[in-house]
Design an enzyme around this catalytic site. Sequence first.
Site, PDB file in Angstrom:
ATOM      1  N   LYS A   9       0.827  -1.203   0.000  1.00  0.00           N
ATOM      2  CA  LYS A   9       0.000   0.000   0.000  1.00  0.00           C
ATOM      3  C   LYS A   9       0.865   1.259   0.000  1.00  0.00           C
ATOM      4  CE  LYS A   9      -3.772  -2.187   2.623  1.00  0.00           C
ATOM      5  NZ  LYS A   9      -4.724  -1.990   3.735  1.00  0.00           N
ATOM      6  N   TYR A  49     -12.810  -3.102  -2.422  1.00  0.00           N
ATOM      7  CA  TYR A  49     -13.239  -2.880  -1.034  1.00  0.00           C
ATOM      8  C   TYR A  49     -14.770  -2.827  -0.919  1.00  0.00           C
ATOM      9  CZ  TYR A  49      -8.467  -2.103   0.698  1.00  0.00           C
ATOM     10  OH  TYR A  49      -7.139  -2.265   1.078  1.00  0.00           O
ATOM     11  N   ASN A 112      -1.802   0.203   7.182  1.00  0.00           N
ATOM     12  CA  ASN A 112      -1.255  -1.078   7.662  1.00  0.00           C
ATOM     13  C   ASN A 112      -0.398  -1.791   6.617  1.00  0.00           C
ATOM     14  OD1 ASN A 112      -3.315  -1.810   6.015  1.00  0.00           O
ATOM     15  ND2 ASN A 112      -4.466  -2.986   7.529  1.00  0.00           N
ATOM     16  N   HIS A 115      -1.870  -5.295   1.751  1.00  0.00           N
ATOM     17  CA  HIS A 115      -3.107  -6.062   1.580  1.00  0.00           C
ATOM     18  C   HIS A 115      -2.726  -7.460   1.140  1.00  0.00           C
ATOM     19  CE1 HIS A 115      -6.997  -7.492   0.128  1.00  0.00           C
ATOM     20  NE2 HIS A 115      -6.327  -7.943  -0.926  1.00  0.00           N
ATOM     21  N   GLU A 126      -9.225 -11.842  -6.905  1.00  0.00           N
ATOM     22  CA  GLU A 126      -8.407 -10.622  -6.799  1.00  0.00           C
ATOM     23  C   GLU A 126      -7.261 -10.630  -7.812  1.00  0.00           C
ATOM     24  OE1 GLU A 126      -7.310 -10.079  -2.678  1.00  0.00           O
ATOM     25  OE2 GLU A 126      -9.365  -9.520  -2.143  1.00  0.00           O
TER      26      GLU A 126
HETATM   27  P1  ADP Z   1      -7.663  -6.790   5.880  1.00  0.00           P
HETATM   28  O1  ADP Z   1      -6.900  -5.788   5.036  1.00  0.00           O
HETATM   29  O2  ADP Z   1      -6.874  -7.207   7.104  1.00  0.00           O
HETATM   30  O3  ADP Z   1      -8.171  -7.979   5.082  1.00  0.00           O
HETATM   31  P2  ADP Z   1     -10.361  -5.596   5.869  1.00  0.00           P
HETATM   32  O4  ADP Z   1     -10.663  -6.283   4.575  1.00  0.00           O
HETATM   33  O5  ADP Z   1     -11.362  -5.692   6.989  1.00  0.00           O
HETATM   34  O6  ADP Z   1      -8.954  -6.055   6.497  1.00  0.00           O
HETATM   35  O7  ADP Z   1     -10.167  -4.038   5.603  1.00  0.00           O
HETATM   36  C1  ADP Z   1      -9.514  -3.583   4.445  1.00  0.00           C
HETATM   37  C2  ADP Z   1      -8.678  -2.381   4.807  1.00  0.00           C
HETATM   38  O8  ADP Z   1      -9.517  -1.311   5.289  1.00  0.00           O
HETATM   39  C3  ADP Z   1      -7.690  -2.613   5.950  1.00  0.00           C
HETATM   40  O9  ADP Z   1      -6.513  -3.262   5.548  1.00  0.00           O
HETATM   41  C4  ADP Z   1      -7.445  -1.205   6.441  1.00  0.00           C
HETATM   42  O10 ADP Z   1      -6.540  -0.501   5.595  1.00  0.00           O
HETATM   43  C5  ADP Z   1      -8.836  -0.585   6.300  1.00  0.00           C
HETATM   44  N1  ADP Z   1      -9.569  -0.713   7.569  1.00  0.00           N
HETATM   45  C6  ADP Z   1     -10.169  -1.818   8.079  1.00  0.00           C
HETATM   46  N2  ADP Z   1     -10.739  -1.552   9.281  1.00  0.00           N
HETATM   47  C7  ADP Z   1     -10.494  -0.230   9.527  1.00  0.00           C
HETATM   48  C8  ADP Z   1     -10.820   0.659  10.591  1.00  0.00           C
HETATM   49  N3  ADP Z   1     -11.520   0.247  11.660  1.00  0.00           N
HETATM   50  N4  ADP Z   1     -10.398   1.944  10.504  1.00  0.00           N
HETATM   51  C9  ADP Z   1      -9.713   2.368   9.421  1.00  0.00           C
HETATM   52  N5  ADP Z   1      -9.386   1.590   8.379  1.00  0.00           N
HETATM   53  C10 ADP Z   1      -9.751   0.302   8.432  1.00  0.00           C
END
Ligand code: ADP
Length: 153
Positions: A9, A49, A112, A115, A126
């Site tokens: 990212k 998303y 974070n 992905h 994907e």
């Molecule tokens: P992952 O990336 O661990 O599979 P998700 O699919 O739930 O998690 O979420 C996609 C992305 O959305 C996350 O990697 C993060 O960047 C963002 N995200 C998820 N939950 C939150 C949150 N509570 N606050 C802000 N951003 C979030």
Amino acid sequence: MEKTLVILKPSCVQRTLIGEVISRFEKKGLRLAGIKMILLNDTILNEHYAHLKDKPFFQRVKDSMQICPVILQCWEGIDAAKVVRTLIGVTNGRDAAAGTIRGDFSVSAQENIVHASDSAESAKIELKRFFRDDEIFDYKLSTLANLYASDEI
Ligand code: ADP
């Protein structure tokens, strides 16, 4: 063998962690089957998303993913999706275990670093979303016999 999608990212690119993060997957023993840099747009992020569309942070997450180009990769190995998810750690960097990519490099739920597809089924969808067939390469690693037992491959 199973293939999975990883996206480095903007939080990874901006913090100049590209090499560091890629080396985690390489050192684990996964095979890099495809890699490219692209600038994501709203259309592809709405699809990618879609499961977050009712969340209050949906637009913010999409904006954050478009700050600069991202690095897309396809990694291959036995149980690749599960192996990669274990390496990256849980979503929120503050909760992610030390030693995982998010645990070592992120202090945020949003910023974070990486992905990764959450299952082999999602990975198929994907990878099709982000790669053309001719961008995925099926060469063999010469170290295969050192990576797996003969009954595993
Ligand atoms: P992952 O990336 O661990 O599979 P998700 O699919 O739930 O998690 O979420 C996609 C992305 O959305 C996350 O990697 C993060 O960047 C963002 N995200 C998820 N939950 C939150 C949150 N509570 N606050 C802000 N951003 C979030």
